[in-house]
Enzyme design. Structure first.
Site, PDB file in Angstrom:
ATOM      1  N   HIS A   1       6.821  -7.668  -2.137  1.00  0.00           N
ATOM      2  CA  HIS A   1       6.736  -7.062  -0.803  1.00  0.00           C
ATOM      3  C   HIS A   1       7.690  -7.760   0.161  1.00  0.00           C
ATOM      4  O   HIS A   1       7.610  -7.573   1.371  1.00  0.00           O
ATOM      5  CB  HIS A   1       5.312  -7.162  -0.251  1.00  0.00           C
ATOM      6  CG  HIS A   1       4.298  -6.421  -1.055  1.00  0.00           C
ATOM      7  ND1 HIS A   1       4.467  -5.114  -1.455  1.00  0.00           N
ATOM      8  CD2 HIS A   1       3.078  -6.780  -1.547  1.00  0.00           C
ATOM      9  CE1 HIS A   1       3.411  -4.720  -2.145  1.00  0.00           C
ATOM     10  NE2 HIS A   1       2.556  -5.712  -2.221  1.00  0.00           N
TER      11      HIS A   1
ATOM     12  N   SER B   1      -4.471   2.985   4.312  1.00  0.00           N
ATOM     13  CA  SER B   1      -4.636   2.245   3.062  1.00  0.00           C
ATOM     14  C   SER B   1      -4.567   0.732   3.312  1.00  0.00           C
ATOM     15  O   SER B   1      -5.351  -0.046   2.757  1.00  0.00           O
ATOM     16  CB  SER B   1      -3.545   2.685   2.077  1.00  0.00           C
ATOM     17  OG  SER B   1      -3.742   2.098   0.831  1.00  0.00           O
TER      18      SER B   1
ATOM     19  N   PHE C   1      -4.017   9.112 -11.197  1.00  0.00           N
ATOM     20  CA  PHE C   1      -4.930   8.302 -10.383  1.00  0.00           C
ATOM     21  C   PHE C   1      -6.221   8.026 -11.155  1.00  0.00           C
ATOM     22  O   PHE C   1      -6.692   6.893 -11.215  1.00  0.00           O
ATOM     23  CB  PHE C   1      -5.229   9.005  -9.055  1.00  0.00           C
ATOM     24  CG  PHE C   1      -6.132   8.201  -8.167  1.00  0.00           C
ATOM     25  CD1 PHE C   1      -5.656   7.083  -7.499  1.00  0.00           C
ATOM     26  CD2 PHE C   1      -7.471   8.555  -8.014  1.00  0.00           C
ATOM     27  CE1 PHE C   1      -6.495   6.321  -6.688  1.00  0.00           C
ATOM     28  CE2 PHE C   1      -8.313   7.799  -7.204  1.00  0.00           C
ATOM     29  CZ  PHE C   1      -7.823   6.682  -6.546  1.00  0.00           C
ATOM     30  N   ASP C   2      -6.796   9.066 -11.772  1.00  0.00           N
ATOM     31  CA  ASP C   2      -8.081   8.878 -12.447  1.00  0.00           C
ATOM     32  C   ASP C   2      -7.974   7.921 -13.626  1.00  0.00           C
ATOM     33  O   ASP C   2      -8.841   7.080 -13.832  1.00  0.00           O
ATOM     34  CB  ASP C   2      -8.640  10.231 -12.918  1.00  0.00           C
ATOM     35  CG  ASP C   2      -9.160  11.031 -11.731  1.00  0.00           C
ATOM     36  OD1 ASP C   2      -9.450  10.403 -10.684  1.00  0.00           O
ATOM     37  OD2 ASP C   2      -9.246  12.269 -11.846  1.00  0.00           O
TER      38      ASP C   2
ATOM     39  N   THR D   1       1.480  -0.420  -7.207  1.00  0.00           N
ATOM     40  CA  THR D   1       0.751  -0.551  -8.471  1.00  0.00           C
ATOM     41  C   THR D   1       1.033   0.655  -9.361  1.00  0.00           C
ATOM     42  O   THR D   1       1.137   0.539 -10.578  1.00  0.00           O
ATOM     43  CB  THR D   1      -0.759  -0.644  -8.181  1.00  0.00           C
ATOM     44  OG1 THR D   1      -0.948  -1.530  -7.080  1.00  0.00           O
ATOM     45  CG2 THR D   1      -1.519  -1.148  -9.383  1.00  0.00           C
TER      46      THR D   1
ATOM     47  N   ARG E   1      -8.297   3.359  -4.335  1.00  0.00           N
ATOM     48  CA  ARG E   1      -9.294   3.800  -3.356  1.00  0.00           C
ATOM     49  C   ARG E   1      -9.448   5.315  -3.348  1.00  0.00           C
ATOM     50  O   ARG E   1     -10.490   5.852  -3.676  1.00  0.00           O
ATOM     51  CB  ARG E   1      -8.884   3.277  -1.970  1.00  0.00           C
ATOM     52  CG  ARG E   1      -9.931   3.451  -0.881  1.00  0.00           C
ATOM     53  CD  ARG E   1      -9.366   3.012   0.455  1.00  0.00           C
ATOM     54  NE  ARG E   1      -8.204   3.831   0.827  1.00  0.00           N
ATOM     55  CZ  ARG E   1      -8.255   4.941   1.561  1.00  0.00           C
ATOM     56  NH1 ARG E   1      -9.410   5.376   2.007  1.00  0.00           N
ATOM     57  NH2 ARG E   1      -7.158   5.624   1.849  1.00  0.00           N
ATOM     58  N   LYS E   2      -8.394   6.026  -2.969  1.00  0.00           N
ATOM     59  CA  LYS E   2      -8.487   7.484  -2.848  1.00  0.00           C
ATOM     60  C   LYS E   2      -7.288   8.176  -3.480  1.00  0.00           C
ATOM     61  O   LYS E   2      -7.425   9.219  -4.102  1.00  0.00           O
ATOM     62  CB  LYS E   2      -8.582   7.856  -1.366  1.00  0.00           C
ATOM     63  CG  LYS E   2      -9.455   9.033  -1.101  1.00  0.00           C
ATOM     64  CD  LYS E   2      -9.898   9.045   0.346  1.00  0.00           C
ATOM     65  CE  LYS E   2     -10.787  10.232   0.624  1.00  0.00           C
ATOM     66  NZ  LYS E   2     -11.183  10.292   2.036  1.00  0.00           N
ATOM     67  N   GLY E   3      -6.119   7.630  -3.251  1.00  0.00           N
ATOM     68  CA  GLY E   3      -4.929   8.155  -3.920  1.00  0.00           C
ATOM     69  C   GLY E   3      -4.512   9.550  -3.490  1.00  0.00           C
ATOM     70  O   GLY E   3      -4.103  10.352  -4.330  1.00  0.00           O
TER      71      GLY E   3
ATOM     72  N   PHE F   1      -9.383  -1.027  -5.157  1.00  0.00           N
ATOM     73  CA  PHE F   1      -7.919  -1.077  -5.180  1.00  0.00           C
ATOM     74  C   PHE F   1      -7.368   0.342  -5.360  1.00  0.00           C
ATOM     75  O   PHE F   1      -6.450   0.765  -4.664  1.00  0.00           O
ATOM     76  CB  PHE F   1      -7.427  -1.989  -6.309  1.00  0.00           C
ATOM     77  CG  PHE F   1      -6.083  -2.563  -6.025  1.00  0.00           C
ATOM     78  CD1 PHE F   1      -5.952  -3.820  -5.473  1.00  0.00           C
ATOM     79  CD2 PHE F   1      -4.937  -1.817  -6.249  1.00  0.00           C
ATOM     80  CE1 PHE F   1      -4.699  -4.341  -5.173  1.00  0.00           C
ATOM     81  CE2 PHE F   1      -3.686  -2.312  -5.952  1.00  0.00           C
ATOM     82  CZ  PHE F   1      -3.566  -3.587  -5.417  1.00  0.00           C
TER      83      PHE F   1
ATOM     84  N   LYS G   1       0.796  -1.233   0.000  1.00  0.00           N
ATOM     85  CA  LYS G   1       0.000   0.000   0.000  1.00  0.00           C
ATOM     86  C   LYS G   1       0.826   1.278   0.000  1.00  0.00           C
ATOM     87  O   LYS G   1       0.424   2.305   0.548  1.00  0.00           O
ATOM     88  CB  LYS G   1      -1.005   0.037   1.172  1.00  0.00           C
ATOM     89  CG  LYS G   1      -1.812  -1.217   1.367  1.00  0.00           C
ATOM     90  CD  LYS G   1      -2.263  -1.876   0.093  1.00  0.00           C
ATOM     91  CE  LYS G   1      -3.363  -1.166  -0.651  1.00  0.00           C
ATOM     92  NZ  LYS G   1      -3.622  -1.890  -1.939  1.00  0.00           N
TER      93      LYS G   1
HETATM   94  P1  A3P Z   1      -5.182   4.586  -1.009  1.00  0.00           P
HETATM   95  O1  A3P Z   1      -5.727   3.329  -0.386  1.00  0.00           O
HETATM   96  O2  A3P Z   1      -4.723   5.565   0.027  1.00  0.00           O
HETATM   97  O3  A3P Z   1      -6.107   5.209  -1.989  1.00  0.00           O
HETATM   98  P2  A3P Z   1      -0.218  -0.413  -3.564  1.00  0.00           P
HETATM   99  O4  A3P Z   1      -0.269  -0.323  -5.034  1.00  0.00           O
HETATM  100  O5  A3P Z   1       1.156  -0.451  -2.991  1.00  0.00           O
HETATM  101  O6  A3P Z   1      -1.110  -1.486  -3.062  1.00  0.00           O
HETATM  102  O7  A3P Z   1      -0.776   0.973  -3.003  1.00  0.00           O
HETATM  103  C1  A3P Z   1      -2.132   1.299  -3.173  1.00  0.00           C
HETATM  104  C2  A3P Z   1      -2.316   2.767  -2.856  1.00  0.00           C
HETATM  105  O8  A3P Z   1      -1.775   3.553  -3.921  1.00  0.00           O
HETATM  106  C3  A3P Z   1      -3.790   3.128  -2.764  1.00  0.00           C
HETATM  107  O9  A3P Z   1      -3.853   4.181  -1.816  1.00  0.00           O
HETATM  108  C4  A3P Z   1      -4.069   3.591  -4.176  1.00  0.00           C
HETATM  109  O10 A3P Z   1      -5.204   4.397  -4.310  1.00  0.00           O
HETATM  110  C5  A3P Z   1      -2.796   4.382  -4.456  1.00  0.00           C
HETATM  111  N1  A3P Z   1      -2.573   4.606  -5.890  1.00  0.00           N
HETATM  112  C6  A3P Z   1      -2.588   3.701  -6.883  1.00  0.00           C
HETATM  113  N2  A3P Z   1      -2.391   4.286  -8.072  1.00  0.00           N
HETATM  114  C7  A3P Z   1      -2.237   5.602  -7.820  1.00  0.00           C
HETATM  115  C8  A3P Z   1      -2.010   6.751  -8.648  1.00  0.00           C
HETATM  116  N3  A3P Z   1      -1.899   6.640  -9.973  1.00  0.00           N
HETATM  117  N4  A3P Z   1      -1.909   7.962  -8.045  1.00  0.00           N
HETATM  118  C9  A3P Z   1      -2.027   8.081  -6.708  1.00  0.00           C
HETATM  119  N5  A3P Z   1      -2.255   7.036  -5.876  1.00  0.00           N
HETATM  120  C10 A3P Z   1      -2.349   5.816  -6.420  1.00  0.00           C
END
Ligand code: A3P
Length: 313
Positions: A121, A151, A244-245, A45, A270-272, A268, A41
């Site tokens: 991880h 997260s 993010f979008d 990704t 979620r908020k970013g 997945f 988290k």
């Molecule tokens: P949130 O749960 O705070 O929204 P991982 O990929 O390590 O599992 O991390 C997931 C976190 O990265 C999530 O955070 C996800 O929304 C955020 N995330 C994924 N893609 C993103 C992007 N392009 N920009 C910003 N945040 C992103």
């Protein structure tokens, strides 16, 4: 299957076996290989999609034809299990329902990678020996531990393989602070990679908050590190593809349809944002965590931003 303890860590039983964890130690890498490592988290990704887009020279159309976990597989996964099988099932179900297959042959050819990329991880000490010794490049991504905790809490709500979908925030907070969860303590994970990255040129250490602030600069940082030169157009495509979008709406990146994640409970993507922790931490939890943070981080020369530059929604 239940989570189990092995080598001082908690592992999700469904996905990873001790045999696999041990076998990983001996994987031999090539200099062009790239491993994206993180505590869960932290933006794994996001960095995976960025690196994938960069090593495909910004051909975002080609990579949209393939799910991210095929382009950037999870290193510690029992190969041929879960995702792969579920993905095959998902494809055949689509076909049976009369949808056209997602990956067309010509797309398959176009999206052939020029560098192999994985994510992991694994704690530093369990990384493949070849990777530790500089046999490939490692990109570590990290995130301030308060947002990371929130997260990860949401992730526990939706990840079927962690078996903790009913854990409340009150229950999760002490587990996170003590490291009594999958991947152990955030502090140990991050600090070991941080220290390692200070003395090893084949390791790049990134922060989520820097990427939020200036993605373009971090793309340059990654390109320099992996020796990839993107022209301006390709660069723009990569950045747009990884906002993010865009990623939230890209089912090849957002893990849509993967049974392991119950995205009806939490997405997945979620908020970013930076600073969502303020919606979860009580004043007391925040104070305790601040103390823990200053104690653990002391002398490391590593610090995080916990507040967004702009007021958050
Ligand atoms: P949130 O749960 O705070 O929204 P991982 O990929 O390590 O599992 O991390 C997931 C976190 O990265 C999530 O955070 C996800 O929304 C955020 N995330 C994924 N893609 C993103 C992007 N392009 N920009 C910003 N945040 C992103």
């Amino acid at each position: 299957p239940q989570a189990y303890n092995f080598a001082d860590y908690i592992w999700p039983g469904l996905l990873m076996s001790p045999q696999r964890i041990l076998a990983i130690r001996d994987i031999e890498f090539q200099p062009s290989d790239i491993i994206i490592a993180s505590y869960p988290k932290s933006g794994t990704t996001w960095v995976s999609e960025l690196v994938s887009a960069i090593v495909h020279n910004g051909d975002t159309e080609a990579i949209k034809a393939k799910r991210q976990h095929e382009r950037v597989p999870w290193l510690e996964l029992n190969t041929d299990y879960a995702w792969v099988k579920l993905y095959d099932f998902w494809q055949s179900a689509q076909k049976a329902l009369g949808y056209s297959p997602t990956v067309k042959e010509e797309d398959e050819k176009k999206s052939k990678p020029v560098a192999r990329v994985w994510f992991t991880h694994l704690p530093l000490e369990l990384l493949p020996k070849s990777a530790l010794e500089g046999g490939c490049r490692i990109i570590y991504v990290s995130r301030n531990p308060k947002d990371n905790a929130v997260s990860f809490f949401h992730f526990h709500q939706m990840a079927r393989f962690l078996g903790q979908q009913t854990t409340t925030w009150e229950e999760f907070f002490p587990l996170y602070a003590s490291g009594d969860i999958y991947c152990g303590s955030w502090f140990e994970h991050v600090l070991s990679y941080w220290t390692f990255s200070r003395v090893n040129k084949h390791v790049l250490f990134l922060k989520y908050e820097d990427m939020k602030k200036d993605l373009s600069r971090e793309v340059s940082n990654i390109c320099d590190f992996i020796d990839f030169d993107l022209d301006n157009e390709a660069r723009k495509r990569v950045i747009h593809h990884c906002t993010f979008d865009t990623m939230k709406n890209n089912r090849m990146a957002n893990r849509e349809g993967v049974w392991l994640f119950n995205q009806a409970r939490s997405k997945f993507m979620r908020k970013g944002v930076v600073g969502d922790w303020k919606n979860y931490f009580t004043v007391g939890q925040s104070e305790i965590f601040d103390q823990l943070y200053s104690y653990k981080m002391k002398g490391s020369n590593l610090d995080y931003e916990f507040d967004p530059e702009e007021p958050f929604e």
